[in-house]
Design an enzyme around this catalytic site. Structure first.
Site, short mmCIF file in Angstrom:
data_model
loop_
_atom_site.label_atom_id
_atom_site.label_comp_id
_atom_site.label_asym_id
_atom_site.label_seq_id
_atom_site.Cartn_x
_atom_site.Cartn_y
_atom_site.Cartn_z
N TYR A 31 0.86 -1.18 0.00
CA TYR A 31 0.00 0.00 0.00
C TYR A 31 0.90 1.23 0.00
O TYR A 31 1.82 1.32 0.82
CB TYR A 31 -0.87 0.00 1.27
CG TYR A 31 -1.65 1.29 1.45
CD1 TYR A 31 -2.94 1.41 0.96
CD2 TYR A 31 -1.09 2.39 2.10
CE1 TYR A 31 -3.66 2.60 1.10
CE2 TYR A 31 -1.79 3.58 2.25
CZ TYR A 31 -3.07 3.67 1.75
OH TYR A 31 -3.77 4.84 1.88
N GLU A 41 -3.63 7.54 -3.95
CA GLU A 41 -3.61 6.31 -3.16
C GLU A 41 -3.48 5.12 -4.10
O GLU A 41 -4.35 4.90 -4.94
CB GLU A 41 -4.89 6.19 -2.32
CG GLU A 41 -4.86 4.97 -1.42
CD GLU A 41 -6.15 4.84 -0.60
OE1 GLU A 41 -7.24 4.79 -1.18
OE2 GLU A 41 -6.04 4.78 0.64
#
Ligand code: GDP
Ligand code: MN
Length: 396
Positions: free
Chosen positions: A118, A206
């Site tokens: 991530y 993101e």
């Protein structure tokens, strides 16, 4: 402004961030053509079909599916396009899917295991710096990781005047447990990702997952991008990226009228001048036991035309059972606003919900008299609390 995954990936690609390649398609036939083209360009045999909506968690809702043949591409794309996709991030009605991204399958077997990371870049308002958040626990459950094992999420603060330093990029790659070529690729990945974030005036990039492929390449498999609306004047080319189908119709309409409107779930419509007062008004409604139906800042010049426009927007929401108008007359005189409310009320003719008006500031007493004598179903209040209590009383 929020972007679709495919648009975010195009921006990333333009700044040299490696991405999972894909082509957007509006129907099943286009999806098959896209799959053929990707096979010709990348050699991929399998494809992933990904719903393009402004909401995350698409995988969990059945909006991301692997297709192992052109027949499956056609079937899956046909099913996903047009569906109401319900994910943990949509309302319970879900979002209608208008298009899919047909992407190369990048989870192919190879000499090493694939891993999902991530990585996001965002603004840390508390420190006034940009921040890279990252974790080894990428994939579809990052929200659970953040809740249950927040120590597995690392942050790297970046001084915006200096930019991301090479040692910081190396620290990120190191903390992600990488070595060799994957380590080098990750430092390049985060460096170009940070550049893309700054240059595009984004408030969020993101990437979840960032994939380490089985042959040690690092690439963006997903992209959630938000561009700062205040910087849009610097990015005329991004104007076309806006997809109004994904935005609340009533918010789009309010925006066109120059009203700052955010749709909420409650039943008390709010018309306020100034964003701070609007926030305080919503708090007070809640404290008095009600639920605001919207945030609405009518701005400094609350004249009859604007008040009427605001009434029309508020009344589009069928849930609204009462309207609270809370205006502070500093520059704008309260009697003018009161007259505006009365004129708008008269013009519209069909307002059936009770209206409570609290006007405070310059000429507030004249304003109160105007409202009280108007003969309309409009109640005046002087004190903030009094106004909120009156709202509760008419709802009870
Ligand atoms: P999200 O669920 O909205 O976050 O959508 P993502 O783009 O992150 O995709 C969801 C999941 O689909 C990813 O976490 C991957 O596990 C999976 N996925 C994405 N691309 C591929 C691919 O090329 N091959 C395979 N097998 N799975 C993929
Ligand atoms: Mn994702």
């Amino acid at each position: 402004m929020n972007l679709h995954e495919y648009q975010g990936k195009e921006i990333l690609n333009s700044y040299g961030v490696r991405i999972q390649r894909g082509i957007v398609a509006q129907n099943a036939n286009e999806a098959v053509a896209a799959a053929k083209q990707l096979t010709a360009e990348t050699g991929t045999g399998w494809h992933v079909i990904k719903a393009q909506v402004h909401a995350g968690g698409r995988g969990k809702g059945g909006g991301v599916k692997l297709a192992k043949s052109l027949k499956e591409v056609e079937e899956i794309a046909g099913k996903i396009i047009g569906m109401q996709l319900i994910t943990p991030q949509t309302s319970k009605e879900g979002k209608k899917v208008h298009q899919v991204l047909v992407a190369e399958d990048v989870y192919y077997p190879g000499p090493t295991e694939t891993s999902e990371f991530y990585v996001s870049v965002l603004l840390n308002r508390a420190t006034g710096r940009n921040m890279i958040m990252y974790s080894t626990e990428g994939g579809m459950d990052i929200e659970t990781v953040a809740e249950e094992t927040p120590d597995l999420i690392f942050t790297e603060e970046v001084d915006p005047s200096v930019g991301l330093m090479p040692f910081q990029a190396r620290r990120i790659a190191f903390n992600l447990g990488l070595s060799g070529n994957a380590f080098k690729e990750m430092t390049k990945f985060v460096t170009s990702l940070y550049t893309a974030y700054v240059k595009s005036d984004a408030s969020l990039f993101e990437i979840n997952p960032v994939l380490k492929t089985s042959d040690d390449k690092i690439m963006a498999v997903d992209a959630k991008v938000t561009i700062d609306d205040n910087a849009m004047f610097r990015h005329k080319d991004y104007q076309d990226l806006r997809d109004l189908r994904e935005e609340s119709a009533i918010e789009v309409e309010a925006g066109a009228l120059g009203l700052n409107y955010v749709d909420l779930d409650g039943n008390v419509g709010c018309m306020v001048n100034g964003a701070g007062l609007a926030m305080a008004t919503m708090d007070l409604i809640k404290q008095a036991g009600g639920e605001p139906a919207n945030f609405l800042d009518v701005g400094g010049t609350a004249d009859a035309a604007r008040v009427e426009a605001a009434f029309r927007i508020i009344l589009k929401d069928p849930q609204v059972k009462a309207i609270l108008i809370n205006i502070f007359g500093g520059i704008v005189r309260c009697d003018r606003v009161a007259q505006g409310v009365i004129d708008a009320y008269k013009n519209m003719g069909n307002i059936s919900v009770p209206i409570i008006v609290r006007l405070q500031g310059t000429n507030a007493d004249i304003a109160k008299e105007l409202i009280d004598k108007s003969g309309f179903d409009v109640m005046s209040a002087t004190e903030f609390q009094e106004a909120a209590d009156k709202v509760q009383a008419v709802l009870a």
